[in-house]
Write an enzyme that holds these catalytic residues in place. Structure first.
Site, PDB file in Angstrom:
ATOM      1  N   HIS A  54      -5.784  76.257 -72.785  1.00 44.28           N
ATOM      2  CA  HIS A  54      -5.472  77.271 -73.789  1.00 44.28           C
ATOM      3  C   HIS A  54      -4.245  78.054 -73.383  1.00 44.28           C
ATOM      4  O   HIS A  54      -3.821  78.046 -72.229  1.00 44.28           O
ATOM      5  CB  HIS A  54      -6.668  78.212 -74.033  1.00 44.28           C
ATOM      6  CG  HIS A  54      -6.909  79.212 -72.956  1.00 44.28           C
ATOM      7  ND1 HIS A  54      -7.305  80.497 -73.228  1.00 44.28           N
ATOM      8  CD2 HIS A  54      -6.810  79.136 -71.613  1.00 44.28           C
ATOM      9  CE1 HIS A  54      -7.445  81.159 -72.096  1.00 44.28           C
ATOM     10  NE2 HIS A  54      -7.170  80.353 -71.105  1.00 44.28           N
ATOM     11  N   CYS A 108      -3.720  84.282 -69.028  1.00 46.10           N
ATOM     12  CA  CYS A 108      -4.894  83.852 -68.263  1.00 46.10           C
ATOM     13  C   CYS A 108      -4.437  83.287 -66.920  1.00 46.10           C
ATOM     14  O   CYS A 108      -3.350  82.701 -66.826  1.00 46.10           O
ATOM     15  CB  CYS A 108      -5.648  82.781 -69.051  1.00 46.10           C
ATOM     16  SG  CYS A 108      -7.127  82.156 -68.230  1.00 46.10           S
ATOM     17  N   GLN A 126     -16.873  82.219 -74.580  1.00 38.55           N
ATOM     18  CA  GLN A 126     -17.179  83.075 -75.719  1.00 38.55           C
ATOM     19  C   GLN A 126     -17.374  82.196 -76.957  1.00 38.55           C
ATOM     20  O   GLN A 126     -16.739  81.162 -77.109  1.00 38.55           O
ATOM     21  CB  GLN A 126     -16.062  84.091 -75.926  1.00 38.55           C
ATOM     22  CG  GLN A 126     -15.977  85.090 -74.773  1.00 38.55           C
ATOM     23  CD  GLN A 126     -14.806  86.017 -74.916  1.00 38.55           C
ATOM     24  OE1 GLN A 126     -14.620  86.628 -75.958  1.00 38.55           O
ATOM     25  NE2 GLN A 126     -14.007  86.124 -73.857  1.00 38.55           N
ATOM     26  N   SER A 149     -11.317  88.343 -75.357  1.00 39.77           N
ATOM     27  CA  SER A 149     -10.262  88.236 -74.347  1.00 39.77           C
ATOM     28  C   SER A 149      -8.868  88.381 -74.930  1.00 39.77           C
ATOM     29  O   SER A 149      -7.934  88.747 -74.214  1.00 39.77           O
ATOM     30  CB  SER A 149     -10.363  86.898 -73.624  1.00 39.77           C
ATOM     31  OG  SER A 149     -11.587  86.801 -72.941  1.00 39.77           O
ATOM     32  N   HIS A 152      -5.934  82.988 -78.826  1.00 38.19           N
ATOM     33  CA  HIS A 152      -5.701  81.742 -78.122  1.00 38.19           C
ATOM     34  C   HIS A 152      -5.230  80.632 -79.050  1.00 38.19           C
ATOM     35  O   HIS A 152      -5.606  80.617 -80.218  1.00 38.19           O
ATOM     36  CB  HIS A 152      -7.015  81.185 -77.522  1.00 38.19           C
ATOM     37  CG  HIS A 152      -7.909  82.144 -76.862  1.00 38.19           C
ATOM     38  ND1 HIS A 152      -8.120  82.145 -75.506  1.00 38.19           N
ATOM     39  CD2 HIS A 152      -8.704  83.143 -77.354  1.00 38.19           C
ATOM     40  CE1 HIS A 152      -9.001  83.078 -75.191  1.00 38.19           C
ATOM     41  NE2 HIS A 152      -9.367  83.704 -76.302  1.00 38.19           N
TER      42      HIS A 152
END
Length: 158
Positions: A54, A108, A126, A149, A152
């Site tokens: 991602h 990330c 998630q 988060s 993405h």
């Protein structure tokens, strides 16, 4: 895609409500083009695990609005989405370009591996991320997916 029933459901991100019925503003063609729909239409079972990469862009409302490259992320969610839209345009369908951009720009720690998250099973990510990753055919990119988060683009690799 519902993991318990194996059929698609629809989630309204504004009201946080889910339903088995498609929103009336979507045509059947639009419903059939949603992530997971092709898998469901072909009668394929949900895989027991997937591998995905991602490219994450965090925003100020992310659960941890900091990253390896920014100690304090102040952009809005809308700005993060616009950044990802730009990356989508650069990526086109190129896995190599995706890896390059994930390495340079993902918020990330997986950026060090070109965005590779490795193999994961249901329940390890998630829900929105998991649903998108498990519904993608191998080698395909998601549209922009929003989680706690951040936002993405997902590439299913196995």
């Amino acid at each position: 895609m519902s993991s318990s029933r194996g059929i698609p459901y629809f989630f309204n991100t504004e009201t946080k409500q889910s339903t088995w019925d498609a929103p009336p503003e979507l045509s059947q063609a639009e419903v059939d083009a949603l992530p997971g729909a092709a898998q469901h239409l072909r009668g394929e079972p949900r895989p027991s695990q997937v591998r995905a990469s991602h490219l994450l862009v965090k925003h100020r409302d992310s659960r941890r609005p900091s990253s390896w490259k920014e100690a304090n992320i102040t952009r809005t969610k809308e700005e993060a989405i616009e950044i990802l839209r730009g990356y989508q345009a650069e990526i086109g369908g190129s896995k190599e370009k995706f890896i390059e951009l994930a390495t340079k720009h993902s918020d990330c720690s997986s950026h060090a591996n070109g965005g590779d998250l490795g193999v994961f099973k249901p329940g390890q990510m998630q829900k929105a991320f998991e649903d998108a990753a498990f519904s993608l055919p191998v080698g395909q990119f998601s549209d922009i997916i929003s989680t706690d988060s951040g936002v993405h683009i997902i590439l299913r690799t196995a």
